[in-house]
Design a protein around this motif. Structure first.
Motif, PDB file in Angstrom:
ATOM      1  N   GLU A 130      39.851 -77.597  -0.216  1.00  0.00           N
ATOM      2  CA  GLU A 130      40.847 -76.545  -0.335  1.00  0.00           C
ATOM      3  C   GLU A 130      40.377 -75.232   0.300  1.00  0.00           C
ATOM      4  O   GLU A 130      40.752 -74.145  -0.119  1.00  0.00           O
ATOM      5  N   VAL A 131      39.581 -75.345   1.352  1.00  0.00           N
ATOM      6  CA  VAL A 131      38.994 -74.163   1.960  1.00  0.00           C
ATOM      7  C   VAL A 131      40.051 -73.235   2.546  1.00  0.00           C
ATOM      8  O   VAL A 131      39.930 -72.003   2.495  1.00  0.00           O
ATOM      9  N   GLU A 132      41.143 -73.782   3.089  1.00  0.00           N
ATOM     10  CA  GLU A 132      42.159 -72.946   3.734  1.00  0.00           C
ATOM     11  C   GLU A 132      43.028 -72.188   2.730  1.00  0.00           C
ATOM     12  O   GLU A 132      43.747 -71.263   3.096  1.00  0.00           O
ATOM     13  N   LYS A 133      42.969 -72.555   1.444  1.00  0.00           N
ATOM     14  CA  LYS A 133      43.769 -71.855   0.439  1.00  0.00           C
ATOM     15  C   LYS A 133      43.111 -70.561  -0.034  1.00  0.00           C
ATOM     16  O   LYS A 133      43.734 -69.761  -0.723  1.00  0.00           O
ATOM     17  N   SER A 134      41.837 -70.358   0.317  1.00  0.00           N
ATOM     18  CA  SER A 134      41.107 -69.179  -0.166  1.00  0.00           C
ATOM     19  C   SER A 134      40.835 -68.183   0.954  1.00  0.00           C
ATOM     20  O   SER A 134      39.912 -67.388   0.863  1.00  0.00           O
ATOM     21  N   VAL A 135      41.644 -68.224   2.003  1.00  0.00           N
ATOM     22  CA  VAL A 135      41.373 -67.393   3.174  1.00  0.00           C
ATOM     23  C   VAL A 135      41.734 -65.925   2.912  1.00  0.00           C
ATOM     24  O   VAL A 135      42.737 -65.607   2.270  1.00  0.00           O
ATOM     25  N   ILE A 136      40.863 -65.014   3.396  1.00  0.00           N
ATOM     26  CA  ILE A 136      41.133 -63.578   3.435  1.00  0.00           C
ATOM     27  C   ILE A 136      41.388 -63.202   4.881  1.00  0.00           C
ATOM     28  O   ILE A 136      40.567 -63.491   5.759  1.00  0.00           O
ATOM     29  N   GLU A 137      42.520 -62.571   5.156  1.00  0.00           N
ATOM     30  CA  GLU A 137      42.875 -62.196   6.522  1.00  0.00           C
ATOM     31  C   GLU A 137      42.809 -60.681   6.690  1.00  0.00           C
ATOM     32  O   GLU A 137      43.341 -59.931   5.875  1.00  0.00           O
ATOM     33  N   ILE A 138      42.151 -60.244   7.760  1.00  0.00           N
ATOM     34  CA  ILE A 138      42.077 -58.830   8.110  1.00  0.00           C
ATOM     35  C   ILE A 138      42.733 -58.659   9.476  1.00  0.00           C
ATOM     36  O   ILE A 138      42.187 -59.101  10.492  1.00  0.00           O
ATOM     37  N   PRO A 139      43.918 -58.069   9.540  1.00  0.00           N
ATOM     38  CA  PRO A 139      44.596 -57.892  10.839  1.00  0.00           C
ATOM     39  C   PRO A 139      43.909 -56.822  11.674  1.00  0.00           C
ATOM     40  O   PRO A 139      43.474 -55.788  11.166  1.00  0.00           O
ATOM     41  N   LEU A 140      43.775 -57.072  12.976  1.00  0.00           N
ATOM     42  CA  LEU A 140      43.136 -56.127  13.880  1.00  0.00           C
ATOM     43  C   LEU A 140      44.140 -55.317  14.696  1.00  0.00           C
ATOM     44  O   LEU A 140      43.794 -54.282  15.258  1.00  0.00           O
ATOM     45  N   ASN A 141      45.386 -55.821  14.798  1.00  0.00           N
ATOM     46  CA  ASN A 141      46.457 -55.099  15.507  1.00  0.00           C
ATOM     47  C   ASN A 141      46.020 -54.617  16.879  1.00  0.00           C
ATOM     48  O   ASN A 141      46.017 -53.410  17.170  1.00  0.00           O
ATOM     49  N   HIS A 172      42.879 -61.237  14.471  1.00  0.00           N
ATOM     50  CA  HIS A 172      42.567 -61.401  13.046  1.00  0.00           C
ATOM     51  C   HIS A 172      41.085 -61.714  12.833  1.00  0.00           C
ATOM     52  O   HIS A 172      40.451 -62.377  13.659  1.00  0.00           O
ATOM     53  N   ILE A 173      40.580 -61.233  11.699  1.00  0.00           N
ATOM     54  CA  ILE A 173      39.326 -61.733  11.134  1.00  0.00           C
ATOM     55  C   ILE A 173      39.711 -62.519   9.889  1.00  0.00           C
ATOM     56  O   ILE A 173      40.496 -62.056   9.076  1.00  0.00           O
TER      57      ILE A 173
END
Length: 508
Positions: A344-355, A323-324
């Motif tokens: 609340e930094v962890e509530k605004s996370v964007i996840e990009i899966p790399l698979n 993940h990114i």
């Protein structure tokens, strides 16, 4: 005598007028003939000419039959034609004749576009000879293609270690290297050693900012920061803070004196944010399921830059093998802290899966102009071509805005800009290039060079550092003798690659 001369002049004038009338009549009659009749008439008259007349006729008619179409074209049409011709062929066309050279050289807009296509002149300026700049760019690209644009130099760093150089970083004309618990600092204008000191624990990674602050991640799981006092001839380092909290090896480190933060990632599946000036822990990001092998702080400064993601928010990036993740938080804080409100930094996370396929991971991830760039590839056999692609994804729309298929096996995406990317391929025992410059618009490798093998010291290749990167946005920012890349090697060696010195090559 005068009367005879006057009479002769009158007769000549009369004869000329008579001839012109006759010629007009014949011309009109000739026009109404069929093409076959016109051709027969022409051949009949030609056969009646003397050899001398035929010779004079052949010289005069060549200018009519072989008329230069380029010279006769309107300027607007000539520009359109030249836009379809590549820069190298356009330069060759200038060598056809003096007339062609004058016409083609005057097309400033055409030469500007050719420069732009080659990564030159991305910031358009009026007071530039674009043809001259285009010629310089062609020479530079030819140097990239042949490898002659690069100059290789080995630095003896046996003062640090007789084995592998494990960590490297570069900043503002200084190269910093580490091995075990030893640190050396070199000037990059002449690569003279100006500083040498030791730290308490073995170093696993390092990062320098503004040539004033140096941070080390250690194999023991703790972090140290050091103040640097660098002058031209010497360097002194003094311990600033020690940070404790990780239970695994520190894999990556990033710091920003602008927002007073330091960010670390480790093999304990944690990323931690620390206050740079006090040594206190600010936030632990525990959402990762694998080693955190790359971390990057992306502060929002008073002056927006290419790494600014959101106005009014600071950001950070973490990368694992699968993940990114991009985290953001308000830059303003109720308690007045310079780094903002991270509650609340962890509530605004964007996840990009790399698979990743079979744990296959490609290091290198960069954020600029609201895009995140990384490499995706899957396992292939040794005798098969690679299938790596550079992916650029918009963080605003969560869509891919660019995909560059490379047909290569990529070891790391070293750096990327608006025009070019720099990638490292697996080492080859042949002289095949394993450092490549990629044109992002076409996906083609425009050049590169062969580098010696450098064993990985961390998954993100902490033993390799890229120098100045402005040229990735346009070759006019390339400066002679600037460092391109440095690699830590065995036997206490550092291989440095810099740009060959070709004075005024890209000055226009």
């Amino acid at each position: 005598m005068m009367e005879n001369a006057g009479t002769s002049s009158v007769v000549n004038t009369h004869e000329k007028e008579k001839f012109q009338k006759w010629l007009c009549v014949v011309t009109e009659a000739f026009k109404v003939l069929s093409p076959e009749q016109q051709l027969t008439t022409f051949y009949t008259l030609l056969h009646q000419c003397s050899p001398n007349q035929r010779y004079n006729f052949s010289k005069q008619i060549s200018g009519i039959l072989c008329q230069d179409i380029l010279i006769s074209l309107p300027t607007e049409l000539l520009e359109k034609v030249c836009h379809y011709i590549d820069a190298k062929s356009l330069v060759s066309a200038c060598c056809v004749s003096k007339e062609w050279n004058g016409l083609i050289s005057s097309l400033s807009e055409v030469w500007y576009r050719k420069c732009y296509q080659m990564g030159i002149g991305l910031m358009k300026q009026d007071a530039v000879n674009w043809k001259t700049l285009c010629l310089a760019a062609l020479k530079q690209i030819e140097g990239l293609h042949t490898g002659s644009a690069f100059h290789h130099r080995d630095i003896r760093a046996s003062c640090l270690s007789l084995e592998q150089i494990t960590g490297l970083d570069y900043c503002d004309g200084f190269l910093i290297a580490s091995a075990d618990d030893q640190v050396g600092i070199w000037r990059t204008d002449d690569y003279e050693l100006i500083g040498l000191f030791s730290v308490p624990k073995r170093i696993s990674c390092l990062k320098v900012q503004d040539a004033k602050m140096l941070a080390f991640g250690h194999s023991s799981g703790h972090i140290t920061t050091w103040n640097l006092d660098i002058c031209k001839e010497s360097c002194r380092a003094s311990l600033c803070w020690e940070y404790y909290g990780h239970t695994g090896v520190i894999m990556s480190i990033s710091l920003s004196t602008d927002i007073d933060l330091i960010l670390t990632g480790a093999t304990d599946f944690m990323a931690k944010v620390w206050c740079l000036s006090t040594g206190s822990l600010v936030k632990t990001l525990s959402c990762h399921s694998h080693w955190v092998i790359q971390v990057t702080l992306l502060p929002t400064l008073d002056c927006l830059n290419s790494r600014t993601l959101y106005k009014g928010k600071h950001s950070l990036l973490t990368k694992t093998r699968d993940h990114i993740r991009i985290f953001s938080w308000p830059k303003e804080s109720k308690n007045g802290k310079i780094f903002g409100d991270m509650n609340e930094v962890e509530k605004s996370v964007i996840e990009i899966p790399l698979n990743p396929v079979h744990n296959f991971y490609t290091p290198g991830c960069y954020v600029q102009h609201g895009k995140v760039s990384y490499v995706k590839q899957s396992m292939v056999k040794d005798d098969e071509d690679g299938n790596a692609e550079i992916v650029c994804e918009s963080l605003a729309t969560r869509t891919r805005v660019c995909e560059v298929y490379l047909r290569e096996k990529v070891r790391k995406l070293l750096a990327i800009g608006e025009k070019f990317a720099l990638i490292l391929l697996p080492h080859s025992r042949t002289n095949k290039y394993n450092l490549l410059v990629i044109d992002m618009s076409s996906g083609n490798a425009i050049g590169g060079c062969h580098l010696p093998h450098s064993s990985s010291t961390t998954p993100d290749l902490a033993q390799i550092v890229v120098g100045e990167t402005g040229w990735l946005d346009g070759l006019e920012q390339l400066k002679p003798n600037d460092m391109v890349i440095a690699l830590g090697m065995l036997n206490g060696q550092i291989r440095v690659v810099k740009w060959q010195d070709h004075r005024d090559r890209l000055t226009g």
